[in-house]
Scaffold this motif. Sequence first.
Motif, PDB file in Angstrom:
ATOM      1  N   ASN A 113      59.476  27.332  31.310  1.00  0.00           N
ATOM      2  CA  ASN A 113      59.556  27.836  29.941  1.00  0.00           C
ATOM      3  C   ASN A 113      59.499  26.725  28.894  1.00  0.00           C
ATOM      4  O   ASN A 113      59.530  27.008  27.697  1.00  0.00           O
ATOM      5  N   ARG A 139      54.434  27.192  26.899  1.00  0.00           N
ATOM      6  CA  ARG A 139      53.811  28.480  27.199  1.00  0.00           C
ATOM      7  C   ARG A 139      52.514  28.284  27.968  1.00  0.00           C
ATOM      8  O   ARG A 139      52.180  29.076  28.855  1.00  0.00           O
ATOM      9  N   SER A 193      59.071  33.629  39.904  1.00  0.00           N
ATOM     10  CA  SER A 193      57.769  33.810  39.276  1.00  0.00           C
ATOM     11  C   SER A 193      57.631  32.850  38.102  1.00  0.00           C
ATOM     12  O   SER A 193      58.634  32.445  37.508  1.00  0.00           O
ATOM     13  N   ASP A 252      56.141  32.344  34.456  1.00  0.00           N
ATOM     14  CA  ASP A 252      55.620  33.049  33.286  1.00  0.00           C
ATOM     15  C   ASP A 252      54.995  32.033  32.338  1.00  0.00           C
ATOM     16  O   ASP A 252      55.570  31.659  31.315  1.00  0.00           O
ATOM     17  N   ASN A 267      50.812  30.319  31.203  1.00  0.00           N
ATOM     18  CA  ASN A 267      49.360  30.254  31.394  1.00  0.00           C
ATOM     19  C   ASN A 267      48.993  28.841  31.822  1.00  0.00           C
ATOM     20  O   ASN A 267      49.455  27.868  31.217  1.00  0.00           O
ATOM     21  N   LYS A 281      52.561  33.529  39.922  1.00  0.00           N
ATOM     22  CA  LYS A 281      52.426  33.867  38.503  1.00  0.00           C
ATOM     23  C   LYS A 281      52.929  35.273  38.219  1.00  0.00           C
ATOM     24  O   LYS A 281      52.831  36.174  39.043  1.00  0.00           O
ATOM     25  N   SER A 282      53.460  35.452  37.009  1.00  0.00           N
ATOM     26  CA  SER A 282      53.915  36.767  36.578  1.00  0.00           C
ATOM     27  C   SER A 282      52.716  37.572  36.079  1.00  0.00           C
ATOM     28  O   SER A 282      51.619  37.040  35.886  1.00  0.00           O
ATOM     29  N   ILE A 283      52.933  38.842  35.820  1.00  0.00           N
ATOM     30  CA  ILE A 283      51.843  39.700  35.344  1.00  0.00           C
ATOM     31  C   ILE A 283      51.445  39.347  33.919  1.00  0.00           C
ATOM     32  O   ILE A 283      50.377  39.734  33.451  1.00  0.00           O
ATOM     33  N   LYS A 284      52.275  38.571  33.226  1.00  0.00           N
ATOM     34  CA  LYS A 284      51.983  38.194  31.839  1.00  0.00           C
ATOM     35  C   LYS A 284      51.291  36.836  31.724  1.00  0.00           C
ATOM     36  O   LYS A 284      51.014  36.378  30.626  1.00  0.00           O
ATOM     37  N   SER A 285      51.002  36.202  32.846  1.00  0.00           N
ATOM     38  CA  SER A 285      50.441  34.853  32.793  1.00  0.00           C
ATOM     39  C   SER A 285      49.059  34.806  33.437  1.00  0.00           C
ATOM     40  O   SER A 285      48.669  35.691  34.196  1.00  0.00           O
ATOM     41  N   GLN A 286      48.319  33.746  33.093  1.00  0.00           N
ATOM     42  CA  GLN A 286      46.981  33.531  33.629  1.00  0.00           C
ATOM     43  C   GLN A 286      46.923  32.183  34.333  1.00  0.00           C
ATOM     44  O   GLN A 286      47.561  31.221  33.896  1.00  0.00           O
TER      45      GLN A 286
END
Length: 271
Positions: free
Chosen positions: A171, A174, A203, A205, A207, A235-240
Amino acid sequence: MRYKIFFASLLLLFSAAVQAKPLQLPAIQVVSIEDSVKGRDYELYIKLPEDYNANTDKAHPVIYIVDALWHIEIISGSIEYLVKDAILVGVSWEKGISIQQSRMRDYMPNKYTGEDYKHPTGQAKEHLAFFQNDVFKYVESKYKTDPTRRTYFGYSVSGTFGSYILLTQPNTFRNYIIGSPAPLFGGQFVHEYEPVSEALPDSLDANVFVSVGSDEKPKYIENAFSLVRFLKSKKSIKSQVEFKVIESADHGFAFPVSAMQSLYWLAQLPN
């Protein structure tokens, strides 16, 4: 062939900074900063976007550039076309010691155990604390920034430092741009290094952009592919997680291409 000559000339230009001559670019402000715990002296190289003063209420994303004297010129020359509202903050090596002494100590998480190098190594944890305690505090108190939109840019050994931050305190940034990350001392990969792997979150979070040249040393290529496989599993579902192999490029030639592709990737991310 023309493109290879062009990029080779770019590399010659940026390698001229190897002797760590003072940065002199009119649009970049140089600020001295001290590590409040270790008492080490560094510099920040700060470039504001063109519309910074016109948009008084706007909070800007910040791109933090490590190994800054080698990297900031090509990023500074391109950012206005790709991520126009970003503030650039380059972070220097420690002043008063050699470049490699500073890099091997500050960017590597594990210690070198050979007999042929006597300087301190493996203090990435302490250097990360310098970012968190001093660099972020200065930048975010001085400028209009959005702390939720920090981006890390590192290449080679500073790419390894970025990997370490991502895997231990994801964290902190980002977005992470990690070009051709170097293996650790002893050839280990940072995501397999026990002090890191034991503390990994479930996980990640964030990119992440990872790149490597197709003609780099096998250990660098293996490291990049292994890191990307690991990141995609975490990776989380919110990351690329984006991975680019720079064709027909060794470690040096891959840098300018990787820099441009990573900035384009960054520009396409949703705010």
